[in-house]
Design an enzyme around this catalytic site. Structure first.
Site, mmCIF file in Angstrom:
data_model
loop_
_atom_site.group_PDB
_atom_site.id
_atom_site.type_symbol
_atom_site.label_atom_id
_atom_site.label_comp_id
_atom_site.label_asym_id
_atom_site.label_seq_id
_atom_site.Cartn_x
_atom_site.Cartn_y
_atom_site.Cartn_z
ATOM 1 N N LYS A 105 34.978 36.212 44.081
ATOM 2 C CA LYS A 105 34.992 37.145 42.937
ATOM 3 C C LYS A 105 33.594 37.630 42.581
ATOM 4 O O LYS A 105 32.588 37.024 42.936
ATOM 5 C CB LYS A 105 35.675 36.495 41.726
ATOM 6 C CG LYS A 105 37.196 36.525 41.853
ATOM 7 C CD LYS A 105 37.902 36.006 40.629
ATOM 8 C CE LYS A 105 39.424 36.023 40.859
ATOM 9 N NZ LYS A 105 40.153 35.385 39.756
ATOM 10 N N ARG A 107 42.641 28.251 43.846
ATOM 11 C CA ARG A 107 43.132 29.419 44.584
ATOM 12 C C ARG A 107 41.990 29.986 45.417
ATOM 13 O O ARG A 107 40.936 30.303 44.874
ATOM 14 C CB ARG A 107 43.662 30.461 43.586
ATOM 15 C CG ARG A 107 44.279 31.690 44.212
ATOM 16 C CD ARG A 107 44.801 32.622 43.118
ATOM 17 N NE ARG A 107 45.406 33.825 43.665
ATOM 18 C CZ ARG A 107 44.732 34.900 44.032
ATOM 19 N NH1 ARG A 107 43.427 34.954 43.892
ATOM 20 N NH2 ARG A 107 45.361 35.940 44.530
HETATM 21 C C1 8Y4 Z 1 37.224 39.497 45.896
HETATM 22 C C2 8Y4 Z 1 38.417 38.937 46.217
HETATM 23 C C3 8Y4 Z 1 36.978 39.890 44.599
HETATM 24 C C4 8Y4 Z 1 39.381 38.768 45.258
HETATM 25 C C5 8Y4 Z 1 37.965 39.745 43.636
HETATM 26 C C6 8Y4 Z 1 39.164 39.172 43.957
HETATM 27 C C7 8Y4 Z 1 43.721 34.872 40.086
HETATM 28 C C8 8Y4 Z 1 45.089 34.979 40.330
HETATM 29 C C9 8Y4 Z 1 44.048 36.673 41.205
HETATM 30 C C10 8Y4 Z 1 43.242 33.766 39.325
HETATM 31 C C11 8Y4 Z 1 45.549 33.051 39.184
HETATM 32 C C12 8Y4 Z 1 41.204 38.260 42.920
HETATM 33 C C13 8Y4 Z 1 46.563 36.634 41.484
HETATM 34 C C14 8Y4 Z 1 42.089 38.581 41.771
HETATM 35 N N1 8Y4 Z 1 43.073 35.931 40.655
HETATM 36 N N2 8Y4 Z 1 46.000 34.086 39.899
HETATM 37 N N3 8Y4 Z 1 45.283 36.117 41.039
HETATM 38 N N4 8Y4 Z 1 44.208 32.879 38.909
HETATM 39 N N5 8Y4 Z 1 46.405 32.129 38.727
HETATM 40 N N6 8Y4 Z 1 40.125 39.070 42.976
HETATM 41 O O1 8Y4 Z 1 42.053 33.593 39.035
HETATM 42 O O2 8Y4 Z 1 41.444 37.399 43.720
HETATM 43 S S1 8Y4 Z 1 43.822 38.193 42.024
#
Ligand code: 8Y4
Length: 276
Positions: free
Chosen positions: A221, A255
């Protein structure tokens, strides 16, 4: 501290890894549906071999500016993948959705966890999750995914996240979801500045005191990009550091995109925790 996910029992006093599996249009811009489905199953098999306890299957991107998908489109993407993984692999399928119909159908097809980044706030989501009968993850979010990162503001982020989660637990229990079936998540990056994210991570024990297992997601992130100056593809070391800290502070589920590496980091943290 055991929890049952569609027949599979997990000790939530220990830390487990949840692999991320996106079946969104932006993750498959070419190749056609059969190739996308095959690639998803291949990736799922790999993540299970690498030690994932959960696979989080999501069909709607929550990125600011992402194109919206219809309920039917989300169902068509998520359901076949949920069904195939549930049938073929020894893993708990988590369905990453805010859509009541997707929750119900995915659980019918074998999903063992509902992971809703909108904390079951959509019309019908509490009822759908309660009727599904599986554990739910309730995540904190400030605002809506589209706009959550423009000027996030808190007087006291820890108190406000704690109060939001407590309120959503109350709403869930009123709707018939068992308190023992609720996992909480501070929602790193969901309407939070770097300072907010760091305060939450530093104080994770305070959220654990709410009495529910914690799930955390920081893998790749932008908070890690802000700290290290790295682009998204170069954030694995930072992601492992964040996973290790979370596991040390008592998170039950991490996750992550990079399951193999994250499982090793969690093993080290777990070994240290269990040495005392
Ligand atoms: C690079 C890769 C930059 C991924 C941003 C991202 C969470 C979640 C997501 C979390 C729970 C993400 C579905 C966002 N984040 N579910 N989901 N907790 N429970 N962004 O933190 O991965 S998606």
């Amino acid at each position: 501290m055991e929890m049952k996910f569609a027949g599979r029992v997990l000790d939530m006093s220990r830390c487990h890894v949840m692999g991320v599996l996106n079946v969104t249009p932006d993750s498959f811009s070419d190749g056609g549906w059969f190739n996308q489905y095959s690639a998803a199953l291949f990736k799922a098999r790999q993540m299970v071999a690498d030690g994932a306890a959960f696979i989080d299957v999501g069909g709607e991107s929550t990125r600011p500016g992402a194109t919206r998908v219809s309920v039917q489109e989300e169902l068509d993407r998520v359901c076949p993948v949920v069904e195939a993984i549930s049938r073929e692999l020894d893993v708990i399928v988590s369905v990453d959705t805010s859509t009541p119909k997707v929750m119900s159908q995915a659980v019918e097809l074998g999903a063992g966890l509902v992971n809703d980044v909108r904390a079951l706030q959509r019309e019908g989501a509490l009822v759908a999750a309660a009727n599904a009968g599986v554990p739910v993850c309730i995540m904190h979010i400030q605002g809506e995914p589209e706009t959550m990162q423009d000027q996030p503001k808190y007087q006291n982020v820890l108190r406000e996240v704690g109060e939001f989660l407590t309120q959503r637990v109350r709403a869930a229990v009123r709707a018939g979801i068992e308190a023992q079936n609720i996992i909480l998540d501070p929602g790193f990056g969901f309407g939070k500045s770097l300072e907010h994210n760091l305060l939450l991570l530093a104080s994770l024990e305070r959220l654990q005191a709410l009495g529910h297992p914690l799930l955390v997601g920081m893998s790749r992130k932008s908070m890690l990009g802000d700290i290290t100056g790295r682009e998204v593809d170069e954030r694995l070391p930072a992601s492992l550091a964040a996973a290790t800290i979370s596991a040390m502070k008592g998170a039950s589920i991490i996750r992550a995109h990079d399951v193999r590496e994250t499982v090793d980091a969690v093993k080290v943290a777990t070994a240290v925790k269990e040495a005392v």
